[in-house]
Each structure stands twice: as C-alpha cells, then as structure tokens.
Design a protein around this motif. Structure first.
Motif, short mmCIF file in Angstrom:
data_model
loop_
_atom_site.label_atom_id
_atom_site.label_comp_id
_atom_site.label_asym_id
_atom_site.label_seq_id
_atom_site.Cartn_x
_atom_site.Cartn_y
_atom_site.Cartn_z
N ILE A 1 -45.89 45.39 13.32
CA ILE A 1 -46.18 44.15 12.59
C ILE A 1 -45.74 42.97 13.45
N ASP A 2 -46.65 42.08 13.75
CA ASP A 2 -46.33 40.87 14.50
C ASP A 2 -45.97 39.74 13.53
N LEU A 3 -44.73 39.30 13.59
CA LEU A 3 -44.27 38.24 12.70
C LEU A 3 -44.68 36.87 13.24
N THR A 4 -45.18 36.02 12.35
CA THR A 4 -45.56 34.67 12.75
C THR A 4 -44.33 33.77 12.78
N GLY A 5 -44.51 32.56 13.27
CA GLY A 5 -43.42 31.60 13.30
C GLY A 5 -42.89 31.29 11.90
N VAL A 6 -43.79 31.24 10.93
CA VAL A 6 -43.37 30.97 9.55
C VAL A 6 -42.52 32.12 9.02
N GLN A 7 -42.91 33.37 9.34
CA GLN A 7 -42.11 34.51 8.90
C GLN A 7 -40.71 34.48 9.53
N LEU A 8 -40.63 34.09 10.80
CA LEU A 8 -39.32 34.01 11.46
C LEU A 8 -38.46 32.93 10.83
N LEU A 9 -39.08 31.79 10.48
CA LEU A 9 -38.34 30.73 9.79
C LEU A 9 -37.88 31.20 8.41
N THR A 10 -38.71 32.00 7.75
CA THR A 10 -38.34 32.54 6.45
C THR A 10 -37.14 33.47 6.58
N ILE A 11 -37.11 34.27 7.65
CA ILE A 11 -35.97 35.15 7.90
C ILE A 11 -34.70 34.32 8.08
N VAL A 12 -34.81 33.22 8.84
CA VAL A 12 -33.66 32.35 9.06
C VAL A 12 -33.17 31.78 7.73
N ALA A 13 -34.10 31.26 6.93
CA ALA A 13 -33.72 30.63 5.66
C ALA A 13 -33.14 31.66 4.69
N THR A 14 -33.81 32.79 4.55
CA THR A 14 -33.36 33.81 3.60
C THR A 14 -32.00 34.37 3.99
N THR A 15 -31.83 34.66 5.28
CA THR A 15 -30.58 35.24 5.75
C THR A 15 -29.43 34.24 5.60
#
Length: 423
Positions: free
Chosen positions: A340-354
């Motif tokens: 699964i290739d994560l987009t920039g938005v998904q990476l930002l979501t990981i930052v926010a959620t974590t």
C-alpha cells in the motif's frame, strides 16, 4: 514452570514463533487450506477483540487525561509552555520515524510476488483505500481537516475508521470538563475512572489470549504467502529501523535540545540520566521510573522543585515520544509489506493521530498495540498486519520507555531554563 508464569512478552514471542513454524510446515505438507480454515479464525477473533476495545479505551483514556490536567482557567504559563514543548517533541519524534522508515523501506524488501499475495488476501481493504486515495484528488485541499470533526457522535463511535474523530470528541469533552470545574464534574470523572479501570482489566484479559491469537495470525499469514521467508528478513530490517530511530532520539535529538535550550551540560545530563534509563529499560514502565527520575532531575540536574513536580508527572501521561516514533514506523512498515502506497495526506493523518493519541496511551501491556490499531484504522491499513510485529513489541517497548523518560527530563530542563523565578 507453568505457561501462565512466563512473562506475557515471552508468551507472545513464543506464539509468533509457533505460528511461523506451523505455517512453514503446512506449505510443503499441503495443509495450507487446513490452516486457513481451522487455525486462522482464532487469530481473527483476537483482532476482533482488539477492535472491540479500541474506541472506548481511547475515548475514556483521553477524557481522563485531559480532564485531570486541572482548572483550565488557572493553567499557568508553565503548563502551557510544557504542553507546547511536549507536542513539538512528539511531532519531531514521529517525523524522525517517518523519515527513517521511508528511507530504509524495510517492508519493501518483500518481493513483488509476496506483496501481491498479501494484497490479494486483503484485497477488499486495499481496494477501498485506493478508491479513497483517488477520491482525495477531487476534494478541496482542506477537506481532510473538515473530516476530522464529526457531525454525529454515535456515527463516529460506531466506526473504527473514524478514530481521529473519536480523539477530537474526547479532547473536547475533556476541555469541557475543565471549563465546568472539578467540583461539579466530580461524579462524571469518578465514572470515567471506573470505566478506565474496567477497560484496562479488559485489555489484560484480551492480552492473555494474545499468544494464541498471534500464533493463529502468523500461521495463516505464512500459509497464505506460501511460506515466503522474505517476510522474516523484512521484520529484521524493521527492528533495525525502530532501534535506530530510538537511539537517535536518545543520543542526538535530546542532547541537541539540552545543549541549545537549557543550561545543563550535555555530558552531565547523559551521565545523570543513565540510572533512570537503565531502570526504564528493565521495567518498561514510565510510572515505575518516575520517582527516580524526579529525584535525579531535581537533585543532580538542579531543576527547580516546582518544575520537576509539574513537568515530569505530566510527561508520564502525555509525552510518549518513543511510543509515537514506533507507531509511525510500524504503520508505514505494515503498509509497505502489504503493498500500500501512502499518500502525503495519509502520512499527515498518521502524524496527527499519533500525536493526539499519545495523550491517551495507557501504560499497560497491550495498550500501545490498541492505539496502533487506531492509527492503522485512521489511514485504512488492514489491521491484520499487526500480526507481523506483535511478537517484537515487548523488546522494543523496553527501549521506547527509555526514550519516553529521557524526553520527560529533557523538557523539564528546557522549561526550567525558560521559566523566570516570578512565574
């Protein structure tokens, strides 16, 4: 020795090894279908139990964490400064983890055939994630920000994929509790405390089943991927990535912060922290390490008592730099293995959620795994991938705790240097 007398982390690791062995034996013997039909379902039960506990645990833990900070109207500059620095260090720790896992790419050493096999196993979830990613190009650029605010309380709590909305609800409720005042909200907070105790007990019960669940998940995963040993190589590189990130935090990131933003010499800081770090490594508990950390930070580093007594206990609750780094690496690693290739938005979501969930990470065995499940759900990564890393969680948890307590002492040193005596 009774099996129950073996430490939980050792039982989970043993379950992982047994599961891999079952899967590897099933492939050449032609029993892959038998494993999939009769063994793997026990792993799916374990995953369902983790999903079942995730939303109430995060909700209650966050409300308790925010609601216990004190009267919001009387929060001092020290409190705001402390919380701000803790959030910054957490975000930077997550960034370190994301940079390392993207650069090293431990999950991408799994061959295309293996990745395709795993992707086929989770085809429905992967397809849904791909559709969501494609749809993001057609929505306004700030839509992801709008989507983290729920318009329906019950709807958000009924979907594990809306965990970021759950965090927002919990934080808002916690702030409201502070605004109303401790006296009027005391009955509600007693209820939250009771629910928290019940949920922690539920985690304990679920984690007793973890060795069987992990064994079943690993057996099914190995059997489904025809016993491909590339997964084991990827796991080894994953461990190297996590350990490298945690060591960078301890020996580079925190010393730089101490050097530039505090009055304490770096050598003195590292020398003073060594007993605390050793205790944290052996106990894997920030709470158990807190008394020694407070004593040495105040007596050896010269941090004032008012800063030490406020910053360190708060850090034990809301500052989880090591845990946050680990969760970011784990989420991206699982995505890489599944193709699964994560987009920039998904990476930002990981930052926010974590970052937000670090406030509510419970300090019990299995607590960080439940929060990691929430992080995976927030970006649509199939949670079954947790089976890859569960057996390695406990050894890495020892080093994560070292990072957490070192970060607490670092922030206390910075806050003390930036706090006038009059405040």
């Amino acid at each position: 020795m009774k099996f129950s007398a073996i430490p939980l982390y050792a039982r989970i690791l043993l379950g992982m090894i047994v599961g891999i062995a079952i899967g590897l034996l099933a492939v050449p013997c032609g029993f892959s279908g038998l494993v999939t039909d009769w063994v793997k379902p026990f792993g799916e039960i374990f995953m369902r139990l983790l999903k079942f506990i995730a939303i109430p645990l995060v909700m209650v833990s966050l409300i308790k964490g925010v609601g216990s900070l004190g009267d919001i109207a009387s929060l001092s500059k020290i409190g705001l400064r402390t919380i701000g620095i803790y959030i910054c260090t957490t975000v930077l720790a997550i960034a370190v983890g994301l940079v390392l896992v993207e650069a090293i790419a431990p999950g991408k050493i799994v061959g295309a055939d293996s990745a395709a096999a795993m992707e086929a196993d989770y085809r429905a979830a992967v397809t849904e994630r791909s559709v969501q990613a494609e749809g993001m190009a057609e929505v306004p650029p700030l839509q992801f920000l709008v989507d983290i605010f729920p318009d329906n309380w019950i709807g958000a709590m009924g979907d594990n994929g809306r965990m970021l909305q759950i965090i927002v609800i919990a934080v808002l409720v916690g702030v409201a509790v502070l605004s109303v005042g401790r006296e009027r909200t005391e009955p509600f907070m007693k209820l939250i405390d009771a629910l928290d105790a019940i949920l922690l007990r539920l985690i304990d019960l679920i984690m007793r089943y973890a060795p069987i669940g992990v064994a079943a998940l690993m057996a099914g995963m190995v059997a489904d991927t025809a016993g491909n040993l590339e997964l084991l190589g990827a796991l080894g590189l994953y461990v190297v990535t996590v350990v490298l990130g945690l060591l960078l935090m301890i020996f580079l990131f925190y010393p730089l912060l101490v050097h530039f933003f505090s009055k304490i010499p770096v050598r003195k800081f590292l020398r003073t922290m060594s007993p605390v770090q050793l205790l944290a490594f052996t106990t894997s508990s920030s709470a158990a390490t807190l008394p020694l950390n407070m004593e040495l930070v105040e007596r050896k580093l010269g941090v004032s008592q008012r800063v030490t007594s406020f910053v360190l206990p708060m850090g034990m609750t809301i500052n989880m730099d090591g845990t946050s780094l680990y969760q970011a690496v784990a989420a991206v690693f699982i995505a890489q293995v599944l193709g699964i290739d994560l987009t920039g938005v998904q990476l930002l979501t990981i930052v926010a959620t974590t970052t937000l969930s670090s406030i509510g990470t419970p300090g019990v065995p299995g607590g960080s795994i439940v929060v990691l499940l929430m992080v995976l759900s927030s970006v649509g990564i199939p949670p079954e991938g947790l089976a890859l890393i569960l057996g390695l969680d406990r050894p890495l948890d020892m080093l994560r705790t070292v990072v957490n307590v070192t970060g607490d002492a670092t922030v206390a040193s910075i806050v003390d240097a930036r706090t006038p005596v009059s405040e």
